[in-house]
Design an enzyme around this catalytic site. Structure first.
Site: not given
Ligand code: FAD
Ligand code: EPU
Length: 354
Positions: A180, A254, A350
Site C-alpha cells: 500500500r 480498509s 491507509e
Molecule cells: P482517490 O481516492 O481519488 O485518491 C487517492 C489518492 O491518490 C489521493 O491522494 C489523490 O490525490 C491521489 N491521486 C488520485 N489520482 C491521481 C492521479 N491521477 N495522479 C496523482 N495522484 C492521484 N484498495 C486496495 O488496495 N485494495 C482493495 O481491495 C480495496 N478495496 C476497496 C473497497 C472499497 C469498498 C473501497 C471504497 C475502497 C477500496 N480500496 C481498496 C481503496 C481504493 O479503492 C484504492 O485506493 C483506489 O486505488 C483509489 O482510487 P481513487 O481513484 O478513488 O483515488
Molecule cells: N478479521 C476479523 N474481524 C474482522 C475483519 C477481519 O477477525 O472484522 C480477520 C479474519 O480472520 C479474516 C482476516 O482478518 O480472515 C482477513 O480479513 P479479510 O480477508 O477481510 O482481509 P483484510 O486483511 O481485512 C485485506 C486488504 C483489503 C483486501 C483484502 C483481500 C489491507 C489493509 N486490506 O483486508 O484491501 O481487499 O485483504 O486481499 O491490506 C483496502 O485496501 O481498502 C482493502 C479493502
C-alpha cells in the site's frame, strides 16, 4: 484596455476549463463526506490539465488530484483547486511472445480496465476485480487484493510535474512500490499528476488462488477448470459478500493497513494471544490482521453519532449518513489508541486525509 483583455482571456479560459467555484465534493468521495472545494475542474486531456496548471490565477494555490475519491477522507473544505482526472482510453501498445502491453488513461475506472482486459484475454488483473477508483490512483498505493498487487502487472507510468509541467515517465523501480505504498504517497506526494499507466499482462495465465477464500468460492461456484473469468467472478463474489457497497453506506475500504512486524515481536504476541490472525509478510516479517485486533478491542459494529465501524468488517470505517470527516478521524484515533493499549501495535492509516 489591458485589464479588459485580461478579463476576456480569463472568461474564455474559465469556460474552456469549466471551473466551478465552491463546489460540493460530497458526490466525489465514497465516504460521502460534505466538503467544498474552492475551485473544481474535471480534465479530459493533457492540454486542459496543462492550461490549468499554467494559469497564473491558480499557479500558487494548493492542488488535489482526484480520481474516484475512494481512498480519501475530507476533514474540512479544500481551499485550493481540485482537479478531477477523467483522461480515458485503453490501448494495446505492443505485444511480444509472452506479454501484452496495455496503456490506460489515468481517469479510466479501474474495474472497467479489469473487465476490458479479461474480455480480451489479457491475464494478470483478475484478482484485482471490483476495486473502486481510477487506474491513475492504482499505483499511488499499489492496490492489492487476493494475493496480487498492482506492481505485479505494472510496466511504467506517465506523469506531469505539477510545478514545472514537465512530463516524466516512471519505471517500476522508480515507483518504489511497497505494501500500500509508492513514492507518490511518500517523497513525491502531491508533486505529480499520473496521466496514464501501462500494464504488462500475460498471454498464458498464471492463476493465483493462494488466498484461501478464492479456492473455497470456486468450489461453491462448481468451477472445474480455472480461467481468468472464473477467478474474477470468485473475487467479485467474495468482495460483494464481505465489503460494504459505498453506494449504500459511505466508506473507503480498509481504513488502516495490516501491520507488518518482525518474528520476535510476532512470537511474543502469539504467546499472549494464541488466536491472533496473521499472514506471511515480506522479508520474513508477519502481517497481522488489523480487522481481528480491532474486533478484539470491541469496536466491531460500534457507532458514534453517524461515524462507525462496519458490523461485518472491523477494518472498514463507515459514514451512516451525515458524519463529518473529523468525526471519522476522531473515531479512528480512538480505535488506534485501544489497539495500541491491548497489543502494543500502532496502526497506520491507509486512507489519505485531506
Ligand atoms: P482517490 O481516492 O481519488 O485518491 C487517492 C489518492 O491518490 C489521493 O491522494 C489523490 O490525490 C491521489 N491521486 C488520485 N489520482 C491521481 C492521479 N491521477 N495522479 C496523482 N495522484 C492521484 N484498495 C486496495 O488496495 N485494495 C482493495 O481491495 C480495496 N478495496 C476497496 C473497497 C472499497 C469498498 C473501497 C471504497 C475502497 C477500496 N480500496 C481498496 C481503496 C481504493 O479503492 C484504492 O485506493 C483506489 O486505488 C483509489 O482510487 P481513487 O481513484 O478513488 O483515488
Ligand atoms: N478479521 C476479523 N474481524 C474482522 C475483519 C477481519 O477477525 O472484522 C480477520 C479474519 O480472520 C479474516 C482476516 O482478518 O480472515 C482477513 O480479513 P479479510 O480477508 O477481510 O482481509 P483484510 O486483511 O481485512 C485485506 C486488504 C483489503 C483486501 C483484502 C483481500 C489491507 C489493509 N486490506 O483486508 O484491501 O481487499 O485483504 O486481499 O491490506 C483496502 O485496501 O481498502 C482493502 C479493502
Amino acid at each position: 484596455m489591458r485589464e479588459d483583455m485580461d478579463n476576456q482571456y480569463y472568461c474564455f479560459t474559465f469556460i474552456a476549463m469549466n471551473i466551478i467555484e465552491n463546489c460540493s465534493l460530497k458526490q466525489f468521495n465514497t465516504f460521502g463526506i460534505e466538503a467544498n472545494a474552492r475551485y473544481f475542474c474535471e480534465f479530459f486531456s493533457f492540454s486542459v490539465l496543462r492550461s490549468i496548471l499554467c494559469e497564473p490565477k491558480f499557479r500558487n494555490i494548493p492542488k488535489l488530484i482526484l480520481g474516484g475519491g475512494s481512498n480519501l477522507l475530507f476533514t474540512g473544505n479544500f481551499n485550493g483547486m481540485v482537479l478531477k482526472n477523467n483522461m480515458s482510453g485503453i490501448t494495446l501498445l505492443k505485444e511480444d511472445d509472452t506479454h501484452y502491453f496495455v496503456k490506460i488513461g489515468a481517469g479510466e475506472p479501474w474495474h472497467r480496465v479489469v473487465m476490458y482486459c479479461i474480455a480480451h484475454n489479457y491475464a494478470g488483473v483478475e484478482n484485482l476485480s471490483l476495486i473502486p477508483g481510477s487506474a491513475g490512483a492504482a499505483p499511488l498505493q499499489n492496490i492489492g487484493a487476493y494475493g496480487v498487487e498492482f506492481k505485479d502487472i505494472f510496466e511504467e507510468l506517465d506523469t506531469v510535474n505539477i510545478h514545472n509541467y514537465e512530463m516524466i515517465k516512471f519505471s517500476k523501480t522508480d515507483c518504489q512500490f511497497g505494501y500500500r505504498e509508492s513514492i507518490f504517497k511518500n517523497k513525491l506526494k502531491g508533486q505529480f499528476v499520473i496521466t496514464s499507466v501501462t500494464l504488462k499482462l500475460d498471454k498464458v495465465p498464471k492463476f493465483n488462488t493462494t488466498y484461501g477464500a478464492i479456492d473455497k468460492e470456486l468450489d461453491t461456484m462448481g468451477v472445474k477448470e480455472l480461467s481468468i473469468q472464473s477467478i474474477a467472478q470468485a473475487v467479485m463474489n467474495i468482495r460483494r459478500s464481505k465489503l460494504p457497497d459505498p453506494e449504500k453506506i459511505g466508506n473507503a475500504g480498509s481504513f488502516f493497513k495490516n501491520p507488518e512486524i518482525d518474528k520476535a515481536v510476532f512470537e511474543k504476541l502469539k504467546s499472549q494471544f494464541p488466536d491472533i490472525v496473521s499472514f506471511p509478510g515480506q522479508n520474513s516479517h508477519y502481517k497481522l490482521a488489523a480487522g481481528w485486533m480491532i474486533e478484539q478491542c470491541g469496536w466491531k459494529g460500534k457507532r458514534v453519532g453517524d461515524a462507525g465501524v462496519h458490523k461485518d468488517q472491523a477494518l472498514v470505517l463507515v459514514n451512516y449518513g451525515n458524519a463529518r470527516g473529523q468525526e471519522i478521524l476522531d473515531l479512528s484515533r480512538k480505535i488506534n489508541d485501544s489497539v495500541k493499549k491491548k497489543f502494543g501495535i500502532e496502526l497506520e492509516r491507509e486512507v489519505n486525509i485531506v
